[in-house]
Design an enzyme around this catalytic site. Sequence first.
Site, PDB file in Angstrom:
ATOM      1  N   LYS A 109     -18.617 -17.338   8.864  1.00  0.00           N
ATOM      2  CA  LYS A 109     -17.531 -18.301   8.631  1.00  0.00           C
ATOM      3  C   LYS A 109     -17.542 -18.759   7.167  1.00  0.00           C
ATOM      4  O   LYS A 109     -18.544 -18.609   6.457  1.00  0.00           O
ATOM      5  CB  LYS A 109     -17.708 -19.496   9.567  1.00  0.00           C
ATOM      6  CG  LYS A 109     -19.019 -20.266   9.371  1.00  0.00           C
ATOM      7  CD  LYS A 109     -19.286 -21.222  10.524  1.00  0.00           C
ATOM      8  CE  LYS A 109     -20.611 -21.965  10.311  1.00  0.00           C
ATOM      9  NZ  LYS A 109     -21.019 -22.737  11.486  1.00  0.00           N
ATOM     10  N   TYR A 132     -21.748 -38.513 -19.707  1.00  0.00           N
ATOM     11  CA  TYR A 132     -20.933 -39.607 -19.174  1.00  0.00           C
ATOM     12  C   TYR A 132     -21.806 -40.769 -18.702  1.00  0.00           C
ATOM     13  O   TYR A 132     -22.868 -40.563 -18.110  1.00  0.00           O
ATOM     14  CB  TYR A 132     -20.100 -39.118 -17.996  1.00  0.00           C
ATOM     15  CG  TYR A 132     -18.911 -38.284 -18.419  1.00  0.00           C
ATOM     16  CD1 TYR A 132     -17.902 -38.820 -19.224  1.00  0.00           C
ATOM     17  CD2 TYR A 132     -18.798 -36.965 -18.013  1.00  0.00           C
ATOM     18  CE1 TYR A 132     -16.812 -38.061 -19.610  1.00  0.00           C
ATOM     19  CE2 TYR A 132     -17.703 -36.194 -18.382  1.00  0.00           C
ATOM     20  CZ  TYR A 132     -16.714 -36.755 -19.190  1.00  0.00           C
ATOM     21  OH  TYR A 132     -15.639 -36.002 -19.568  1.00  0.00           O
TER      22      TYR A 132
HETATM   23  C1  LIG Z   1     -22.344 -22.429  11.774  1.00  0.00           C
HETATM   24  C2  LIG Z   1     -22.807 -22.220  13.160  1.00  0.00           C
HETATM   25  C3  LIG Z   1     -23.916 -21.382  13.422  1.00  0.00           C
HETATM   26  C4  LIG Z   1     -24.808 -20.849  12.341  1.00  0.00           C
HETATM   27  O1  LIG Z   1     -25.763 -21.855  12.035  1.00  0.00           O
HETATM   28  P1  LIG Z   1     -26.905 -21.655  10.944  1.00  0.00           P
HETATM   29  O2  LIG Z   1     -27.648 -22.944  10.997  1.00  0.00           O
HETATM   30  O3  LIG Z   1     -26.220 -21.450   9.636  1.00  0.00           O
HETATM   31  O4  LIG Z   1     -27.731 -20.491  11.344  1.00  0.00           O
HETATM   32  C5  LIG Z   1     -24.206 -21.127  14.750  1.00  0.00           C
HETATM   33  N1  LIG Z   1     -23.474 -21.659  15.760  1.00  0.00           N
HETATM   34  C6  LIG Z   1     -22.430 -22.496  15.535  1.00  0.00           C
HETATM   35  C7  LIG Z   1     -21.690 -23.060  16.691  1.00  0.00           C
HETATM   36  C8  LIG Z   1     -22.070 -22.815  14.233  1.00  0.00           C
HETATM   37  O5  LIG Z   1     -21.049 -23.645  14.015  1.00  0.00           O
END
Ligand SMILES: *Cc1c(COP(=O)(O)O)cnc(C)c1O
Length: 375
Positions: free
Chosen positions: A41, A266
């Site tokens: 994702k 800054y």
């Molecule tokens: C993003 C996500 C994962 C992956 O998790 P990691 O901690 O990056 O391994 C797995 N399951 C769900 C439902 C997620 O949203």
Amino acid sequence: MSISEHEHEGLLTIDLGAVVDNYSWLRQHLVNGGRCAGVVKADAYGLGVGEVAPALYRAGCRDFFVATLAEGEQLRNLLPAEVTIYLLTGVRPGSEQRCAAANLVPVLVTIEQLRQWCALTASSGLAAPCALKVDTGMTRLGMGGDEFAQLLQMPELLAGANLQLILSHLACADEPDHPQNPAQLAVFNEFVSGLRRICPGVQASFANSSGICLGEAYHFDLVRPGSALYGINPLPGRKNPMRPVVSLRVPVLQQREITRDSAVGYGAAGHAAAGSWLAVVRGGYADGILRTQSGRGRGMAVAGDEKIAVPMLGRVSMDTCVFDISALSEDQRHRLEVIELLGDDWTVDDMATAAGTIGYEILTSLGRRYCRRYL
Ligand SMILES: *Cc1c(COP(=O)(O)O)cnc(C)c1O
């Protein structure tokens, strides 16, 4: 070392070989033929799904998770038709046909969604494949216990639903001793066995990266690592078993000696003593160098073959930030052209700690202005 023109805004190197090694490492920890998905994702956590997903496919990965419909459609075009692609945020009303047309498996969270999906995608009696997410204690997306109990009273709905997978997500997997882990596991086991009494073939998935490290009881049929594939430590506080995937080197725009005590950046938040040497680099918060690491960040000054740890000084700006390079010898300063902001010596997790966040946010914030190179 001389930097080429296209690297003038920084060079982000993504080691696909390390991604594949990390995938293999995770898969080796599964017993009894458990499958290992790839969570890609958010553009593979910012690293480029177009490169990462095919590399995972070549490593044997056949199950992929994305967040959105657009991400699913993009991935469907990238990979052979045999792969299963799950949409973690499900499907919005009105998008069911599009979702089914791309053969994407939505992760549904209500009885109403399941009903809609079945009604709209049923052909010759069976609906298009879907997954169901149950809430076992995270209290985010997922069907709660009461609604799930109701669903189990609807065998006709379940018989027509082409339910492939039941999943749930751990809230505290990165804290191995947290009592919520076994508590969620007990609830999930109960949900899975309840559902399997009606749908015997349904597969189960529970563990993210850190969840895999909690042991066999958490693995079920399919594990869902994301972060560990990309080099983030699934065992915070312990030695990272994953290979680092990302290296980021940004060019020095200016270096100079400070001749009198000076405020830096800054808010005049940094301080440079007379006689110190500063290097201004091309990389700021618009490039994902989070501003919250101001005054706490670090980098590795690269002088030929040598790397010298140098502290960030003052606030991070939009396009630049400043390092105190007083630790370098004159000779090293002459050879200094880039500072490594991420790499083997200062990792994604290290930068995250300095910025008061997690490695996930560092990776997904990496800017679009760098030259990207894939190994
Ligand atoms: C993003 C996500 C994962 C992956 O998790 P990691 O901690 O990056 O391994 C797995 N399951 C769900 C439902 C997620 O949203």
